[in-house]
Design a protein around this motif. Structure first.
Motif, PDB file in Angstrom:
ATOM      1  N   ILE A  22      -5.722 -59.654 -14.623  1.00 22.70           N
ATOM      2  CA  ILE A  22      -5.229 -58.997 -16.407  1.00 22.70           C
ATOM      3  C   ILE A  22      -5.648 -60.893 -17.019  1.00 22.70           C
ATOM      4  CG2 ILE A  22      -3.933 -59.105 -17.399  1.00 22.70           C
ATOM      5  CD1 ILE A  22      -2.485 -57.008 -15.542  1.00 22.70           C
ATOM      6  N   GLN A  23      -5.195 -62.026 -16.018  1.00 20.84           N
ATOM      7  CA  GLN A  23      -5.453 -63.142 -16.638  1.00 20.84           C
ATOM      8  C   GLN A  23      -6.737 -63.223 -16.569  1.00 20.84           C
ATOM      9  OE1 GLN A  23      -2.911 -64.760 -18.465  1.00 20.84           O
ATOM     10  NE2 GLN A  23      -4.616 -66.325 -18.866  1.00 20.84           N
ATOM     11  N   ALA A  24      -7.708 -63.248 -15.458  1.00 22.98           N
ATOM     12  CA  ALA A  24      -8.919 -63.823 -15.607  1.00 22.98           C
ATOM     13  C   ALA A  24     -10.004 -63.060 -16.910  1.00 22.98           C
ATOM     14  CB  ALA A  24      -9.349 -63.601 -14.354  1.00 22.98           C
ATOM     15  N   MET A  25      -9.144 -61.292 -17.007  1.00 20.49           N
ATOM     16  CA  MET A  25      -9.900 -60.416 -18.268  1.00 20.49           C
ATOM     17  C   MET A  25      -9.889 -60.724 -19.589  1.00 20.49           C
ATOM     18  SD  MET A  25      -9.411 -56.712 -16.675  1.00 20.49           S
ATOM     19  CE  MET A  25      -7.342 -56.577 -16.148  1.00 20.49           C
ATOM     20  N   ILE A  26      -8.761 -61.798 -19.836  1.00 21.05           N
ATOM     21  CA  ILE A  26      -8.632 -62.393 -21.258  1.00 21.05           C
ATOM     22  C   ILE A  26      -9.178 -62.970 -21.224  1.00 21.05           C
ATOM     23  CG2 ILE A  26      -6.667 -63.295 -22.498  1.00 21.05           C
ATOM     24  CD1 ILE A  26      -4.605 -61.964 -20.416  1.00 21.05           C
ATOM     25  N   GLU A  27      -9.554 -63.908 -20.307  1.00 19.62           N
ATOM     26  CA  GLU A  27     -10.295 -65.421 -20.605  1.00 19.62           C
ATOM     27  C   GLU A  27     -11.596 -64.577 -21.013  1.00 19.62           C
ATOM     28  OE1 GLU A  27      -9.765 -67.762 -17.732  1.00 19.62           O
ATOM     29  OE2 GLU A  27      -6.964 -67.916 -18.223  1.00 19.62           O
ATOM     30  N   LEU A  28     -12.003 -63.386 -20.697  1.00 19.98           N
ATOM     31  CA  LEU A  28     -13.151 -62.993 -20.632  1.00 19.98           C
ATOM     32  C   LEU A  28     -14.245 -62.952 -22.412  1.00 19.98           C
ATOM     33  CD1 LEU A  28     -13.921 -59.847 -18.562  1.00 19.98           C
ATOM     34  CD2 LEU A  28     -14.816 -61.861 -17.895  1.00 19.98           C
ATOM     35  N   PRO A  29     -15.437 -63.903 -22.445  1.00 21.38           N
ATOM     36  CA  PRO A  29     -15.873 -63.908 -23.680  1.00 21.38           C
ATOM     37  C   PRO A  29     -16.831 -62.907 -24.074  1.00 21.38           C
ATOM     38  CG  PRO A  29     -17.396 -64.873 -22.157  1.00 21.38           C
ATOM     39  CD  PRO A  29     -16.239 -64.146 -20.859  1.00 21.38           C
ATOM     40  N   ILE A  30     -16.435 -62.156 -23.574  1.00 23.48           N
ATOM     41  CA  ILE A  30     -17.224 -60.601 -24.040  1.00 23.48           C
ATOM     42  C   ILE A  30     -15.653 -59.559 -24.106  1.00 23.48           C
ATOM     43  CG2 ILE A  30     -18.790 -60.585 -22.605  1.00 23.48           C
ATOM     44  CD1 ILE A  30     -17.665 -58.922 -20.179  1.00 23.48           C
ATOM     45  N   LEU A  31     -14.803 -59.845 -24.281  1.00 22.11           N
ATOM     46  CA  LEU A  31     -13.268 -59.469 -24.565  1.00 22.11           C
ATOM     47  C   LEU A  31     -13.446 -58.560 -26.299  1.00 22.11           C
ATOM     48  CD1 LEU A  31     -10.973 -58.097 -23.379  1.00 22.11           C
ATOM     49  CD2 LEU A  31      -9.423 -59.910 -23.858  1.00 22.11           C
ATOM     50  N   ALA A  32     -13.253 -57.513 -26.369  1.00 21.22           N
ATOM     51  CA  ALA A  32     -13.414 -56.898 -27.820  1.00 21.22           C
ATOM     52  C   ALA A  32     -12.070 -56.306 -28.067  1.00 21.22           C
ATOM     53  CB  ALA A  32     -14.660 -56.168 -28.078  1.00 21.22           C
ATOM     54  N   GLY A  33     -11.163 -57.121 -28.486  1.00 22.76           N
ATOM     55  CA  GLY A  33      -9.809 -56.807 -28.388  1.00 22.76           C
ATOM     56  C   GLY A  33      -9.005 -56.410 -27.909  1.00 22.76           C
ATOM     57  N   HIS A  34      -7.739 -55.821 -27.256  1.00 19.59           N
ATOM     58  CA  HIS A  34      -7.142 -55.517 -26.454  1.00 19.59           C
ATOM     59  C   HIS A  34      -7.412 -55.272 -25.373  1.00 19.59           C
ATOM     60  CE1 HIS A  34      -4.993 -52.077 -28.544  1.00 19.59           C
ATOM     61  NE2 HIS A  34      -5.222 -52.022 -26.765  1.00 19.59           N
ATOM     62  N   ILE A  35      -7.051 -55.793 -24.304  1.00 20.55           N
ATOM     63  CA  ILE A  35      -6.558 -54.857 -23.290  1.00 20.55           C
ATOM     64  C   ILE A  35      -5.095 -54.080 -22.755  1.00 20.55           C
ATOM     65  CG2 ILE A  35      -6.512 -55.034 -20.430  1.00 20.55           C
ATOM     66  CD1 ILE A  35      -8.241 -57.684 -20.683  1.00 20.55           C
ATOM     67  N   ALA A  36      -6.111 -52.917 -22.140  1.00 15.70           N
ATOM     68  CA  ALA A  36      -4.349 -52.002 -22.235  1.00 15.70           C
ATOM     69  C   ALA A  36      -3.945 -51.646 -20.701  1.00 15.70           C
ATOM     70  CB  ALA A  36      -4.900 -50.697 -22.921  1.00 15.70           C
TER      71      ALA A  36
END
Length: 113
Positions: A22-36
């Motif tokens: 999850i921490q690695a996903m947060i750091e993705l430059p392609i993230l558009a909003g929050h992770i559920a």
């Protein structure tokens, strides 16, 4: 965690390996909003099972269809929003009591290597 909304019962732990993903996903430059993070969250090969990852300009193939059939379902009912009580905790408790969820419901450990 920043950029994460968690849909778990209070004090439900998230395993360390899943938290790292999850921490690695947060750091993705392609993230558009929050992770559920859903109630069935656990570590998975390629992507965290029980996570919804909104992206912009990208698709993450490993995050689509990981652990299909692991127990989550969306079910349409005949109940309308105006028929529901203001506090849904009793209804949620009844649903959680009726539906077996989690590793403790299985006879043997089926965790991924």
């Amino acid at each position: 965690m920043r950029h994460v909304k968690v849909w778990l019962a209070q004090d439900t732990p998230i395993e360390d390996k899943a938290q790292e993903q999850i921490q690695a996903m947060i750091e993705l430059p392609i993230l558009a909003g929050h992770i559920a993070i859903m109630p069935d969250v656990h570590w998975g090969k390629g992507a965290t099972v029980g996570s919804v990852i909104p992206t912009v300009g990208a698709i993450i193939p490993a995050a689509v269809g990981v652990d299909i059939g692991c127990g989550m379902a969306a079910v349409q009912t005949t109940v309308r929003a105006d028929q529901l009580p203001d506090n849904l905790s009793l209804m949620r408790d009844a649903i959680e009591d009726a539906i077996p969820v989690g590793f403790h419901e299985h006879e043997q450990d089926r965790a991924h290597d």
